[in-house]
Design an enzyme around this catalytic site. Structure first.
Site, PDB file in Angstrom:
ATOM      1  N   HIS A 341      31.919  39.421  45.251  1.00  0.00           N
ATOM      2  CA  HIS A 341      32.809  38.619  44.400  1.00  0.00           C
ATOM      3  C   HIS A 341      34.087  39.420  44.118  1.00  0.00           C
ATOM      4  O   HIS A 341      34.035  40.553  43.639  1.00  0.00           O
ATOM      5  CB  HIS A 341      32.116  38.228  43.093  1.00  0.00           C
ATOM      6  N   ALA A 342      35.229  38.813  44.417  1.00  0.00           N
ATOM      7  CA  ALA A 342      36.496  39.550  44.339  1.00  0.00           C
ATOM      8  C   ALA A 342      36.753  40.102  42.938  1.00  0.00           C
ATOM      9  O   ALA A 342      36.501  39.428  41.939  1.00  0.00           O
ATOM     10  CB  ALA A 342      37.643  38.623  44.732  1.00  0.00           C
ATOM     11  N   HIS A 371      45.711  36.441  43.317  1.00  0.00           N
ATOM     12  CA  HIS A 371      45.029  36.450  42.016  1.00  0.00           C
ATOM     13  C   HIS A 371      44.673  37.886  41.612  1.00  0.00           C
ATOM     14  O   HIS A 371      44.972  38.335  40.502  1.00  0.00           O
ATOM     15  CB  HIS A 371      43.767  35.572  42.091  1.00  0.00           C
ATOM     16  N   GLU A 372      44.040  38.596  42.526  1.00  0.00           N
ATOM     17  CA  GLU A 372      43.593  39.960  42.210  1.00  0.00           C
ATOM     18  C   GLU A 372      44.775  40.905  42.003  1.00  0.00           C
ATOM     19  O   GLU A 372      44.768  41.738  41.098  1.00  0.00           O
ATOM     20  CB  GLU A 372      42.660  40.499  43.310  1.00  0.00           C
ATOM     21  N   HIS A 375      46.150  40.877  38.587  1.00  0.00           N
ATOM     22  CA  HIS A 375      45.466  41.786  37.658  1.00  0.00           C
ATOM     23  C   HIS A 375      46.010  43.210  37.803  1.00  0.00           C
ATOM     24  O   HIS A 375      46.318  43.883  36.828  1.00  0.00           O
ATOM     25  CB  HIS A 375      43.964  41.817  37.953  1.00  0.00           C
ATOM     26  N   GLU A 399      44.089  36.252  33.817  1.00  0.00           N
ATOM     27  CA  GLU A 399      43.642  35.467  34.979  1.00  0.00           C
ATOM     28  C   GLU A 399      44.754  34.602  35.563  1.00  0.00           C
ATOM     29  O   GLU A 399      44.655  34.139  36.696  1.00  0.00           O
ATOM     30  CB  GLU A 399      42.454  34.581  34.588  1.00  0.00           C
ATOM     31  N   HIS A 499      29.390  34.801  37.308  1.00  0.00           N
ATOM     32  CA  HIS A 499      29.766  35.208  35.950  1.00  0.00           C
ATOM     33  C   HIS A 499      28.631  35.081  34.943  1.00  0.00           C
ATOM     34  O   HIS A 499      28.732  35.607  33.843  1.00  0.00           O
ATOM     35  CB  HIS A 499      30.984  34.398  35.490  1.00  0.00           C
ATOM     36  N   TYR A 509      39.245  31.326  32.665  1.00  0.00           N
ATOM     37  CA  TYR A 509      39.713  30.639  33.882  1.00  0.00           C
ATOM     38  C   TYR A 509      40.189  29.224  33.580  1.00  0.00           C
ATOM     39  O   TYR A 509      41.103  28.720  34.219  1.00  0.00           O
ATOM     40  CB  TYR A 509      38.614  30.614  34.946  1.00  0.00           C
TER      41      TYR A 509
HETATM   42  O1  X8Z Z   1      36.135  35.095  39.469  1.00  0.00           O
HETATM   43  C1  X8Z Z   1      37.259  34.771  39.832  1.00  0.00           C
HETATM   44  C2  X8Z Z   1      38.186  35.782  40.472  1.00  0.00           C
HETATM   45  C3  X8Z Z   1      37.983  37.146  39.973  1.00  0.00           C
HETATM   46  S1  X8Z Z   1      38.574  37.377  38.358  1.00  0.00           S
HETATM   47  C4  X8Z Z   1      37.964  35.811  41.957  1.00  0.00           C
HETATM   48  N1  X8Z Z   1      37.654  33.489  39.714  1.00  0.00           N
HETATM   49  C5  X8Z Z   1      36.782  32.463  39.160  1.00  0.00           C
HETATM   50  C6  X8Z Z   1      35.622  32.166  40.096  1.00  0.00           C
HETATM   51  O2  X8Z Z   1      35.655  32.598  41.248  1.00  0.00           O
HETATM   52  O3  X8Z Z   1      34.685  31.487  39.677  1.00  0.00           O
HETATM   53  C7  X8Z Z   1      38.965  32.968  40.067  1.00  0.00           C
HETATM   54  C8  X8Z Z   1      38.896  31.502  39.817  1.00  0.00           C
HETATM   55  C9  X8Z Z   1      37.653  31.249  39.015  1.00  0.00           C
HETATM   56 ZN    ZN Z   2      40.533  37.276  37.930  1.00  0.00          ZN
END
Ligand code: X8Z
Ligand code: ZN
Length: 600
Positions: A341-342, A371-372, A375, A399, A499, A509
């Site tokens: 997960h990024a 996105h990254e 940050h 975010e 998450h 988000y």
């Molecule tokens: O978790 C993330 C990022 C890392 S902060 C990749 N996002 C959420 C997800 O993937 O569920 C970005 C959009 C929503």
């Molecule tokens: Zn993020």
């Protein structure tokens, strides 16, 4: 996610290790508070890096040993963190300058997980957290010898149009999470105990307290913002449901107005871009296929990151440090388990910033790279603030930054960087707007419901006996998305979303999906852009860059409303920019939906 709050919390905990006389509350002075804060900050700066490097190694090499080390690190920090937050309470009753009060409040409430003040319970909680995250990161669906990881299963969900194959992949990934259920339940109990010891009703209440407004007003604010976007979402959901029924038939779809979760092109039905071909406007002409362009122009992962960096530097930000390029992880290693997960990391709260991503060479990941990097550029911009303020104005801001920049990946921008020769006529924009809505608008109720579930879990409204039922009730209610087959309490579908085992708050988000459009509109105005918002790119514009950089440099030093004022001349979050951006699509959708039985 960003690896900041955990580390901050962790290092604050370490700071408590330092000899510090806990002042008795009746004798403390402003000078005591000053000394306490100074000591905290010095220790934080010194100790954060150790915890960060352990967390980095654990996420990059998921093994028995790194999970053990990770748990030890979380345990040590957890114990100290609680002592530390308690020490800060000693200053509750004296009058202090606003800035000192703000920093003390961050010490007391700025964490996402509070360990109970009991060595055994804290150790258990740390072990649970390390295990949950490893279970997710190493998760695989095996049919006999044939095992598939999340990346492979996600590819099927995105590309297959065969309902049975989709269902198999969808169910397959959800075989990973039932094993998390019992420890998740235990985590909830322990985390609530810790939050209560710090004076919060429960962990959810602690999360809601972090928005520079009365905690009880925050959910009302969320409802207001959701109310602004909901009509657009409802129109999109109705159209998509109709088109998917054309393709899959009522036997698969049912006729209750909801969409089965395995048909939307994404493992969690949070981003529907992959079903564009099934739902696109017939008269939209062809849209730009960025994935194909990347391949045509020989973009590999590194070149994608370089290109994204180029956008940020075009706004006036300094290039990323050399160590970013040597220490980041861009590709999924073949020989070991990695948390794919990024994420973006700030290892030393100075210059050692990195991303960790298993990059696919496609449009989705091109956006995620922006996105990254958002940050990372934020982290570096606020590095001269107090360590306690090295954070987003609120977590939604953090975010939103990279996403805001990615909204500027317009046809004109693609031409500027040489990926296309000609900007297509704007008569083709409907398709572009549809794609963007599938990415951004589809997400909004998902972004909201995750923490609606968690808040109810933390406050006991959803008991452990109905974790899964409660999850699906909310998915039905907010998204009009339903489970494709019977779900029971033997399942634990929330755990199949990163998450949840990672205990990363998710409302950030939802906020980011509103804020990025608001920021985009304001920065486009600063850039002097006139025209439709979806055609605006701030690439290379120093006036927009200056505004953005100002907000980034503030970090969390002021209430987010002050940061909002810098970027938007307003102190409110506002979704009218979302509505404006998609106005032509909304008109088109409502035309299509005439005579259809919308709603669920
Ligand atoms: O978790 C993330 C990022 C890392 S902060 C990749 N996002 C959420 C997800 O993937 O569920 C970005 C959009 C929503
Ligand atoms: Zn993020």
């Amino acid at each position: 996610m960003i690896k900041k709050s955990v580390l901050l919390a962790a290092s604050m905990a370490l700071a408590a290790c330092q000899p510090h006389q806990k002042p008795s509350s009746d004798a403390v002075t402003v000078a005591d508070a000053e000394q306490f804060l100074a000591q905290v900050e010095t220790t934080l700066i010194k100790d954060a890096e150790y915890a960060a490097r352990i967390a980095w190694v654990q996420a990059n090499f998921i093994t028995e040993d790194t999970v053990w080390l990770g748990a030890k690190s979380i345990e040590k920090m957890g114990a100290l963190q609680v002592k530390f937050a308690n020490q800060a309470k000693a200053f509750d009753d004296i009058e202090l300058p606003a800035d000192m009060r703000r920093r003390l409040n961050i010490i007391k409430g700025g964490m996402t997980l509070a360990a109970p003040n009991d060595a055994d319970k804290n150790a258990r909680l740390a072990q649970i957290m390390a295990n949950l995250s490893a279970t997710y990161g190493a998760g695989k669906y095996c049919q006999g010898e044939d095992c598939q990881n999340l990346g492979q299963l996600s590819k099927t969900i995105a590309e297959s149009r065969d309902a049975d194959e989709l269902l198999n992949a969808w169910n397959g990934w959800r075989t990973v999470s039932p094993a998390m259920r019992d420890s998740y339940q235990e985590m909830v109990t322990l985390a609530n105990e810790g939050a209560r010891e710090l004076g919060f009703d429960d962990t959810g209440a602690m999360w809601r307290a972090g928005y520079d407004m009365p905690a009880n007003d925050f959910p009302v604010e969320l409802d207001r913002l959701w109310g602004q976007v909901k009509p657009l979402y409802d129109s999109l959901q109705c159209h998509v449901r109709t088109k998917l029924t054309d393709h899959y038939g009522e036997a698969v779809m049912g006729n209750d107005g909801m969409i089965p979760a395995h048909l939307l092109g994404n493992m969690w039905a949070q981003d529907w871009t992959a079903v564009y071909d099934l739902v696109k406007p017939q008269d939209a002409g062809s849209t730009i296929d960025v994935t194909a362009l990347l391949a045509e122009h020989d973009y590999d992962a590194e070149k994608m990151v370089k290109t994204a960096e180029g956008f940020f530097t075009s706004l006036g930000l300094d290039p990323l440090p050399e160590t970013f390029w040597t220490r980041s992880l861009f590709l999924k290693p073949r020989d070991r388990d990695v948390q794919c997960h990024a994420s973006a990391w700030d290892i030393d709260n100075e210059e050692d910033i990195r991303i960790k991503m298993c990059i696919k060479e496609d449009y989705e990941d091109f956006v995620t790279i922006h996105h990254e990097l958002g940050h990372n550029f934020y982290q570096r911009a606020y590095k001269d603030q107090s360590i306690l303020y090295r954070n987003g104005a609120n977590d939604g801001f953090h975010e939103a930054i990279g996403d805001t920049v990615a909204l500027s990946i317009t046809p004109q921008y693609l031409k500027d960087i040489g990926l296309i020769d000609e900007v297509p006529a704007s008569s083709n924009d409907l398709g572009m707007l549809m794609k963007k809505a599938l990415e951004k608008i589809a997400f909004v109720p998902f972004g909201l419901m995750i923490d609606q579930w968690r808040w109810k879990v933390f406050n006991g409204e959803i008991s452990a006996e109905e974790y899964n039922a409660g999850w699906w009730r909310l998915r039905n209610q907010y998204q009009g998305v339903k489970a494709p087959n019977e779900r029971t309490e033997d399942h634990f579908d929330p755990g199949a979303k990163y998450h949840i085992p990672g205990n990363t708050p998710y409302t950030r988000y939802f906020l980011a999906h509103i804020l990025q459009f608001q920021f985009h509109r304001e920065l486009c105005e600063a850039a002097g852009f006139e025209g439709d918002l979806h055609q605006c790119s701030i690439y290379g514009n120093k006036a927009a860059g200056e505004k953005l950089i100002k907000v980034l440099e503030m970090g969390a030093s002021q209430p987010w409303q002050d940061a909002m004022e810098v970027v938007a001349n307003s102190r409110d979050m506002d979704a009218t920019a979302v509505v404006d951006y998609f106005a032509p699509l909304k008109t088109w959708l409502d035309e299509q939906n005439k005579g259809r039985d919308c709603g669920w």
